[in-house]
Design a protein around this motif. Structure first.
Motif, short mmCIF file in Angstrom:
data_model
loop_
_atom_site.label_atom_id
_atom_site.label_comp_id
_atom_site.label_asym_id
_atom_site.label_seq_id
_atom_site.Cartn_x
_atom_site.Cartn_y
_atom_site.Cartn_z
N VAL A 7 11.33 -4.87 -1.05
CA VAL A 7 11.38 -3.48 -1.52
C VAL A 7 11.84 -3.42 -2.98
O VAL A 7 11.29 -2.66 -3.79
CB VAL A 7 12.28 -2.62 -0.61
N CYS A 8 12.85 -4.22 -3.35
CA CYS A 8 13.28 -4.27 -4.75
C CYS A 8 12.13 -4.68 -5.65
O CYS A 8 11.92 -4.10 -6.72
CB CYS A 8 14.44 -5.25 -4.92
N TRP A 9 11.38 -5.67 -5.23
CA TRP A 9 10.24 -6.13 -6.03
C TRP A 9 9.18 -5.04 -6.15
O TRP A 9 8.65 -4.79 -7.24
CB TRP A 9 9.65 -7.39 -5.39
N THR A 62 0.82 -1.22 0.00
CA THR A 62 0.00 0.00 0.00
C THR A 62 0.85 1.27 0.00
O THR A 62 0.31 2.38 -0.05
CB THR A 62 -0.93 0.03 1.22
N ALA A 63 2.18 1.13 0.06
CA ALA A 63 3.07 2.30 0.04
C ALA A 63 3.01 2.98 -1.33
O ALA A 63 2.76 2.34 -2.35
CB ALA A 63 4.50 1.88 0.35
N ARG A 64 3.26 4.28 -1.33
CA ARG A 64 3.26 5.03 -2.59
C ARG A 64 4.61 4.94 -3.30
O ARG A 64 4.66 4.93 -4.52
CB ARG A 64 2.94 6.50 -2.33
N ASN A 65 5.70 4.89 -2.53
CA ASN A 65 7.03 4.93 -3.14
C ASN A 65 8.00 4.09 -2.33
O ASN A 65 7.64 3.48 -1.32
CB ASN A 65 7.52 6.38 -3.24
N GLY A 66 9.26 4.07 -2.80
CA GLY A 66 10.27 3.26 -2.14
C GLY A 66 10.52 3.65 -0.70
O GLY A 66 10.77 2.79 0.15
N ALA A 67 10.45 4.95 -0.40
CA ALA A 67 10.68 5.42 0.96
C ALA A 67 9.63 4.85 1.92
O ALA A 67 9.97 4.37 3.01
CB ALA A 67 10.67 6.95 1.00
N GLN A 68 8.38 4.91 1.51
CA GLN A 68 7.32 4.34 2.35
C GLN A 68 7.43 2.83 2.42
O GLN A 68 7.19 2.22 3.47
CB GLN A 68 5.95 4.73 1.81
N ALA A 125 18.35 6.54 -4.75
CA ALA A 125 17.41 6.86 -5.82
C ALA A 125 16.09 6.11 -5.71
O ALA A 125 15.03 6.63 -6.11
CB ALA A 125 18.05 6.58 -7.18
N PHE A 126 16.10 4.91 -5.14
CA PHE A 126 14.87 4.11 -5.06
C PHE A 126 13.81 4.75 -4.19
O PHE A 126 12.61 4.44 -4.32
CB PHE A 126 15.18 2.71 -4.53
N MET A 127 14.21 5.63 -3.28
CA MET A 127 13.26 6.20 -2.33
C MET A 127 12.13 6.95 -3.04
O MET A 127 10.99 6.97 -2.56
CB MET A 127 13.97 7.13 -1.36
N ALA A 128 12.44 7.57 -4.17
CA ALA A 128 11.42 8.35 -4.89
C ALA A 128 10.68 7.53 -5.94
O ALA A 128 9.70 8.01 -6.52
CB ALA A 128 12.09 9.55 -5.56
N LEU A 129 11.12 6.30 -6.19
CA LEU A 129 10.47 5.48 -7.22
C LEU A 129 9.07 5.06 -6.77
O LEU A 129 8.87 4.72 -5.59
CB LEU A 129 11.30 4.24 -7.52
N ILE A 180 10.15 0.83 2.28
CA ILE A 180 11.18 0.33 3.18
C ILE A 180 10.82 0.66 4.63
O ILE A 180 11.12 -0.12 5.55
CB ILE A 180 12.57 0.87 2.79
N ALA A 181 10.14 1.79 4.85
CA ALA A 181 9.72 2.13 6.20
C ALA A 181 8.68 1.13 6.72
O ALA A 181 8.73 0.70 7.88
CB ALA A 181 9.13 3.55 6.23
N ARG A 182 7.76 0.72 5.86
CA ARG A 182 6.73 -0.22 6.29
C ARG A 182 7.29 -1.63 6.48
O ARG A 182 6.90 -2.34 7.40
CB ARG A 182 5.58 -0.22 5.28
N ALA A 183 8.22 -2.01 5.59
CA ALA A 183 8.81 -3.35 5.73
C ALA A 183 9.63 -3.47 7.01
O ALA A 183 9.50 -4.44 7.75
CB ALA A 183 9.68 -3.66 4.51
N THR A 184 10.47 -2.47 7.28
CA THR A 184 11.28 -2.52 8.51
C THR A 184 10.40 -2.34 9.75
O THR A 184 10.65 -2.96 10.78
CB THR A 184 12.37 -1.44 8.49
N GLY A 185 9.37 -1.51 9.63
CA GLY A 185 8.45 -1.33 10.75
C GLY A 185 7.71 -2.61 11.08
O GLY A 185 7.51 -2.94 12.25
#
Length: 344
Positions: free
Chosen positions: A152-154, A90-96, A200-204, A98-103
């Protein structure tokens, strides 16, 4: 995405087996389910396919009901990985993402957490242990990393470059294998533990959907155990150049260095620094191609020998034993029906 399958050192299988044994569970039936023979475990140079390792991963999860292999005081119950994927989807981008996966991992584990430390120049997954917890083995850090990083890569549809990795733990016997998994700039015995990623992935945008999640889960974790290995090293560039052509057409070191626009002496020096040579890379590729062909069971050993560059099967047998410590027939065992998929 890189389609390279590759193989995994038996030393990583042994680390997984030790997790099972520490829980008082007999690993023999688990290895049988994964199609991994005792001969391979007994060989220090042995290799298993990503499908076998994925099947082993899933068999251990079923046996322990713990997707973290019993490496944390709180088990990561079966189904947790699926829940993590659904939460991150449900995240919009890479930043969200990785935050949700680690959280999510922080919610299910007690001993180990990974915090995202991000700047414009780099992103770090900083690993911390709860007070009073003994230093974890590298296999625990790698398990956490594979789960979070693979997802996250996927989600963003890219293999995120790993720039550096530092760990407090001592270097394990499979140190070289971990370098291929993380990056060349991997050090042990450090003051803190972290993995540094290119930012760079954070904004993808997240490009996956609930429909593509079903396919991902059907093939996980085998789908990303090897896929997301370090793609930026010189050794990886050499492997990609060779994989694109038949073994009979592999160039000499001087020709390949020219293709890669690097001096042959520089190529040799950089590979040596990472514990590789051009010959060792060619041998590893021929080994992996041979293992994949042997496990498919569709071709004769003589045909496989010819395909990987041997005019005589006897020479192939000798080389294969040198590469793996086993006979080609030891790899003829059919893979189990369970290819490592997690339940949907």
């Amino acid at each position: 995405m890189d389609k390279e399958k590759g193989t995994i050192a038996v030393s990583l299988v042994e680390e997984a087996v030790r997790c099972v044994e520490r829980r008082g569970v007999d690993p023999v039936p688990i290895l049988e389910q994964a199609g991994i023979s005792p001969q391979l475990i007994a060989s220090p140079q042995g290799r298993v396919s990503s499908a076998q390792y994925g099947a082993l991963w899933s068999a251990i999860v079923r046996a322990l009901d713990d997707e973290f292999f019993g490496q944390d005081s709180h088990p990561m119950r079966s189904g947790s990985f699926i829940a993590m994927c659904q939460a991150a989807l449900t995240a919009r981008n890479g930043a969200q993402a990785i935050a949700r996966a680690t959280g999510f991992m922080r919610l299910v584990l007690d001993d180990m957490t990974a915090e995202v430390d991000a700047t414009a120049e780099r992103v770090r997954l900083v690993y911390r242990l709860r007070d009073g917890v003994r230093e974890k083995a590298m296999f625990a850090y790698a398990t956490h990393f594979i789960l979070v990083y693979g997802v996250v890569c996927w989600l963003v549809g890219r293999r995120i470059p790993v720039r550096a990795a530092r760990f407090r733990c001592a270097e394990p016997a499979a140190g070289h294998e971990y370098r291929s998994m993380f990056c060349d700039d991997l050090r042990f015995g450090e003051r803190e533990s972290y993995v540094e990623l290119a930012p760079a992935f954070m904004a993808l945008p997240v490009i996956q959907t609930p429909k593509s999640l079903k396919t991902f889960l059907r093939n996980a974790p085998a789908s990303f155990i090897v896929k997301y290995r370090n793609p930026d090293s010189l050794a990886a560039r050499v492997r990609r150049a060779l994989r694109g052509r038949p073994v009979s057409e592999w160039p000499g070191a001087d020709e390949l260095a020219a293709e890669l626009r690097i001096a042959e002496a520089t190529m040799r020096r950089k590979l040596k620094r990472d514990g590789e040579t051009y010959q060792s890379i060619k041998d590893a590729l021929r080994r992996d191609l041979a293992i994949a062909a042997l496990q498919s069971g569709e071709r004769t050993i003589a045909d496989i020998a010819a395909d990987v560059g041997f005019a005589e099967p006897s020479a192939f047998h000798r080389a294969f034993r040198k590469w793996t410590g086993a006979r080609p027939t030891d790899y003829r065992r059919p893979l189990p029906v369970d290819s490592g998929a997690l339940p949907e």
